[in-house]
Design a protein around this motif. Structure first.
Motif, short mmCIF file in Angstrom:
data_model
loop_
_atom_site.label_atom_id
_atom_site.label_comp_id
_atom_site.label_asym_id
_atom_site.label_seq_id
_atom_site.Cartn_x
_atom_site.Cartn_y
_atom_site.Cartn_z
N GLU A 56 0.89 -1.22 0.02
CA GLU A 56 -0.01 -0.06 0.15
C GLU A 56 0.89 1.34 -0.08
O GLU A 56 0.53 2.10 -0.76
CB GLU A 56 -1.08 0.14 1.29
CG GLU A 56 -1.93 1.19 1.18
CD GLU A 56 -2.91 1.21 2.34
OE1 GLU A 56 -4.09 1.89 2.13
OE2 GLU A 56 -2.44 0.75 3.57
N THR A 82 -8.79 -6.70 0.33
CA THR A 82 -9.50 -5.78 0.98
C THR A 82 -8.68 -4.36 1.23
O THR A 82 -9.35 -3.41 0.50
CB THR A 82 -10.12 -6.31 2.14
OG1 THR A 82 -11.01 -7.42 1.97
CG2 THR A 82 -11.12 -5.17 2.80
N ARG A 83 -7.49 -4.33 1.66
CA ARG A 83 -6.87 -3.13 1.74
C ARG A 83 -6.66 -2.32 0.57
O ARG A 83 -6.60 -1.27 0.63
CB ARG A 83 -5.60 -3.73 2.40
CG ARG A 83 -4.70 -2.33 2.54
CD ARG A 83 -3.46 -2.91 3.55
NE ARG A 83 -2.93 -1.92 4.70
CZ ARG A 83 -2.60 -2.11 5.77
NH1 ARG A 83 -2.70 -3.27 6.04
NH2 ARG A 83 -2.50 -1.28 6.40
N LYS A 86 -9.03 -0.30 -2.98
CA LYS A 86 -9.57 0.99 -3.08
C LYS A 86 -8.81 1.70 -4.41
O LYS A 86 -8.80 2.63 -4.93
CB LYS A 86 -9.41 2.13 -2.14
CG LYS A 86 -8.06 2.10 -1.43
CD LYS A 86 -8.16 2.73 0.02
CE LYS A 86 -6.95 2.70 0.61
NZ LYS A 86 -6.83 3.31 2.06
N TYR A 87 -7.68 0.86 -4.77
CA TYR A 87 -6.70 1.42 -5.81
C TYR A 87 -6.98 0.49 -7.16
O TYR A 87 -7.77 -0.44 -7.02
CB TYR A 87 -5.34 1.06 -5.42
CG TYR A 87 -4.86 1.62 -4.17
CD1 TYR A 87 -4.73 2.99 -3.99
CD2 TYR A 87 -4.77 1.00 -2.88
CE1 TYR A 87 -4.32 3.67 -2.82
CE2 TYR A 87 -4.31 1.49 -1.77
CZ TYR A 87 -4.35 2.92 -1.84
OH TYR A 87 -3.83 3.42 -0.40
#
Length: 226
Positions: A56, A82-83, A86-87
């Motif tokens: 990340e 999941t982390r 958003k990318y």
């Protein structure tokens, strides 16, 4: 990585900073090193990726890079997916193997391979094979970066660092039972080698440049260039 009381990725995220001093520094040091050695990296494999926190951070710095995240734990991979959800999804690929078993066909030749607190559970033969796999995954001129638990060179050195770790973990709020369970895992649940042994292993694997670039307590960061 210490796992005696870490059963889930969430628990891991909560406890790792109370268990390993300066853990957040590992990732900052790696990013700074790669900015210097491989600023235009295109392929980065993080094996033993855990919760995906390193990638990340790398994703925010290396915006032209494609990232491959590998971990033998399906739970950790799920958390990392999941982390990073958003990318841009196309920048991340996930595989579920031990490092030694990761097929070469799953990942293209890499500019960067990282392995953070993931190989100190291995015996000597397994460690040799795993380091060789990381070497094989790299392009010529690629860089391997690893942070690992290390063993002090003397019995007195072990006593001193254990006392320091005990105090650190207690001051971070861990209860005394959990602290002693963690310390008792040294050379029983994980098997660290000395800094000089780490460097010798990297040289024996075939890396042309092998360096220690960070150390504190029983953790050390190494890089090696193919």
């Amino acid at each position: 990585m210490t796992t005696s009381t870490i059963f889930t990725p969430e628990h891991y995220e909560k406890n790792i900073h109370r268990t390993i001093p300066h853990y957040s520094s590992f990732q900052k040091e790696i990013i700074d090193l790669i900015r210097t050695t491989k600023p235009n990296c295109e392929v980065w494999l993080d094996t033993g990726c855990g919760t995906g926190s390193l990638i990340e951070l790398a994703n925010e710095t290396f915006d032209e890079c494609n990232f491959y995240l590998n971990d033998p734990s399906e739970e950790m991979l799920s958390y990392a997916k999941t982390r990073l959800g958003k990318y841009k999804a196309e920048r991340f690929k996930f595989t579920n193997y031990t490092t030694a078993d990761l097929p070469l066909s799953e990942v293209p030749k890499c500019d960067v391979v990282t392995a953070i607190q993931s190989h100190h559970y291995l015996n000597r033969e397994e460690r040799v094979n795993t380091t060789a796999k990381c070497y094989e995954m790299l392009k010529k001129g690629g860089i391997f970066v690893t942070f690992e638990n290390t063993a002090p060179a003397t019995e007195r050195g072990i006593e001193i660092v254990m006392d320091r770790l005990r105090r650190f973990q207690l001051e971070c709020g861990k209860d005394s039972v959990a602290v002693e369970e963690n310390l008792d895992r040294f050379n029983t649940a994980y098997f660290p080698i000395t800094i000089s042994e780490h460097l010798e292993l990297l040289k024996e694997t075939g890396f042309t440049t092998c360096e220690l670039f960070w150390t504190s307590y029983m953790q050390a960061g190494f890089y090696a260039i193919k």
